[in-house]
Write an enzyme that holds these catalytic residues in place. Structure first.
Site, PDB file in Angstrom:
ATOM      1  N   LYS A 169      14.658  -4.006 -55.367  1.00 45.55           N
ATOM      2  CA  LYS A 169      13.822  -4.597 -56.447  1.00 45.55           C
ATOM      3  C   LYS A 169      12.390  -4.071 -56.400  1.00 45.55           C
ATOM      4  CE  LYS A 169      16.432  -8.939 -57.045  1.00 45.55           C
ATOM      5  NZ  LYS A 169      17.307  -8.992 -55.866  1.00 45.55           N
TER       6      LYS A 169
HETATM    7  O1  S5P Z   1      18.936 -12.216 -60.575  1.00 49.26           O
HETATM    8  C1  S5P Z   1      19.397 -11.924 -59.492  1.00 49.26           C
HETATM    9  C2  S5P Z   1      19.395 -10.596 -59.035  1.00 49.26           C
HETATM   10  C3  S5P Z   1      19.989 -10.301 -57.827  1.00 49.26           C
HETATM   11  S1  S5P Z   1      20.123  -8.644 -57.392  1.00 49.26           S
HETATM   12  N1  S5P Z   1      19.985 -12.866 -58.709  1.00 49.26           N
HETATM   13  C4  S5P Z   1      20.546 -12.590 -57.490  1.00 49.26           C
HETATM   14  O2  S5P Z   1      21.070 -13.508 -56.859  1.00 49.26           O
HETATM   15  N2  S5P Z   1      20.509 -11.296 -57.017  1.00 49.26           N
HETATM   16  C5  S5P Z   1      21.058 -10.963 -55.680  1.00 49.26           C
HETATM   17  O3  S5P Z   1      22.453 -11.224 -55.677  1.00 49.26           O
HETATM   18  C6  S5P Z   1      20.481 -11.783 -54.521  1.00 49.26           C
HETATM   19  O4  S5P Z   1      19.369 -11.150 -53.943  1.00 49.26           O
HETATM   20  C7  S5P Z   1      21.642 -11.855 -53.547  1.00 49.26           C
HETATM   21  O5  S5P Z   1      21.666 -10.724 -52.738  1.00 49.26           O
HETATM   22  C8  S5P Z   1      22.878 -11.809 -54.443  1.00 49.26           C
HETATM   23  C9  S5P Z   1      23.470 -13.164 -54.754  1.00 49.26           C
HETATM   24  O6  S5P Z   1      23.943 -13.774 -53.585  1.00 49.26           O
HETATM   25  P1  S5P Z   1      24.798 -15.129 -53.610  1.00 49.26           P
HETATM   26  O7  S5P Z   1      24.959 -15.484 -52.150  1.00 49.26           O
HETATM   27  O8  S5P Z   1      24.018 -16.164 -54.338  1.00 49.26           O
HETATM   28  O9  S5P Z   1      26.106 -14.797 -54.272  1.00 49.26           O
END
Ligand code: S5P
Length: 337
Positions: A169
């Site tokens: 990011k």
């Molecule tokens: O808007 C976003 C963008 C990203 S890249 N929301 C997110 O959650 N992410 C990433 O996706 C976040 O940094 C994490 O690595 C992943 C989601 O993880 P989870 O454990 O919530 O599925």
């Protein structure tokens, strides 16, 4: 009872001109005792109509018959291009490779292996590797990092056939991101295939990253939307990402998006990929702003790749969980074609 041929025709011509379909669209089924052709046959057989009249009525019906489409009929959904077709349109090497991997492995799953131990990261990646098209990393959360760990990750990517997306990011001016991408402890451009960036600084950030990544056949995703509650990446900000993406078709490969069907139609480049975070088979949140959507509805909102973190690496059996998400994502994709 059909004493007057004219009266009979007057009553029956109406339904023959699409009247039946018209009534059906309002929920009424019309059952004819006799069709207009049968009436004509009977009347002409009994000498009540001359051949000339029969012909003129037949001509009139043929000329005035219309097919009335039911008003309630749903407009056919436009066909969604397959990953193969999207890959053929891609102008960037990393994007072509990504689509190819998805097709070969029948997977639109990207696992976000957000563990903090580098050893555990490599173990999990080896387990989930067969089920993913893309591994998403956060290199700056790991307890340790060196060239050997980077090499092990690249070896696993070759062994299991997936691309590596470092979720860095970037959000700084062009000149700074050049160094952040290529140098420092992590040397991100050496081992990752894809990175992402916010467009807050303006298009200069893409120019900077492109200077490092284009020659190395890398790709860049722009954060068009975010999955977190209260995100400011929406409306005209999201639309601006489309503009910047289309100005850089050689390097920008797509978006981080949540509901692309609501805005991406403005995007003329059909090859650009939509990667969606905030995915879990059980909807809900995490108490820190994350909002989860399930695989099927994410794909139906226009997503191409599902990013799953805790749904996989926190599962009792991450391999089994990855397999489940792979199946759910692929079936959802097939149902959209
Ligand atoms: O808007 C976003 C963008 C990203 S890249 N929301 C997110 O959650 N992410 C990433 O996706 C976040 O940094 C994490 O690595 C992943 C989601 O993880 P989870 O454990 O919530 O599925």
């Amino acid at each position: 009872r059909l004493c007057s041929p004219q009266a009979a025709l007057k009553t029956l011509v109406e339904p023959a001109q699409g009247g039946k379909e018209n009534l059906k669209s309002h929920g009424l089924n019309l059952y004819s005792a006799l069709t207009i052709s049968e009436i004509l046959d009977i009347l002409s057989k009994h000498g009540k109509l001359t051949d000339e009249v029969v012909k003129s009525v037949q001509d009139f019906i043929a000329a005035n018959s219309v097919t009335v489409k039911p008003k309630t009929a749903e407009k056919a959904k436009p066909k969604r291009l397959s990953y193969e077709e999207r890959g053929a349109l891609a102008k960037n090497e990393a994007l072509k490779r990504l689509y190819q991997t998805m097709v070969e492995k029948k997977s639109n799953l990207s696992v976000a292996a957000d563990v903090t131990s580098a050893t555990e990261l490599l173990q999990i990646v080896d387990k989930v590797g067969p089920h993913i098209c893309c591994l998403k990393t956060h290199v700056d959360i790991l307890d340790t990092w060196n060239d050997e760990i980077a090499a092990s990750l690249v070896d696993l990517a070759q062994k299991h056939n997936f691309v590596i997306f470092e979720d860095r990011k970037f959000a700084d001016i062009g000149n700074t991101v050049v160094s952040q991408y290529s140098s420092g402890v992590y040397k991100i451009s050496e081992w990752s295939d894809i990175v992402n960036a916010h467009i807050v600084p303006g298009p200069g950030i893409v120019d900077g990253l492109k200077q490092v990544g284009l020659g190395k056949k890398k790709g860049l995703l722009l954060l068009a939307e975010m999955s977190s509650a209260g995100t400011m990446a929406k409306g005209s900000y999201t639309e601006e990402t489309v503009k910047i993406a289309e100005e850089n078709p050689d390097f920008v490969i797509g978006f981080i998006s949540v509901n692309p069907n609501s805005w991406a139609k403005k995007c003329k480049d059909g090859s650009l990929v939509h990667m969606t975070p905030g995915i879990k088979l059980q909807r809900g949140g995490d108490g820190l702003g994350q909002q989860y959507n399930d695989p099927k509805s994410a794909i139906s909102r226009g997503s191409d790749i599902l990013i799953v973190g805790r749904g996989v690496y926190r599962a009792e059996d991450p391999k089994l969980a990855a397999q489940e998400y792979q199946k759910a994502g692929w079936e959802a994709y097939l149902s959209e074609l």
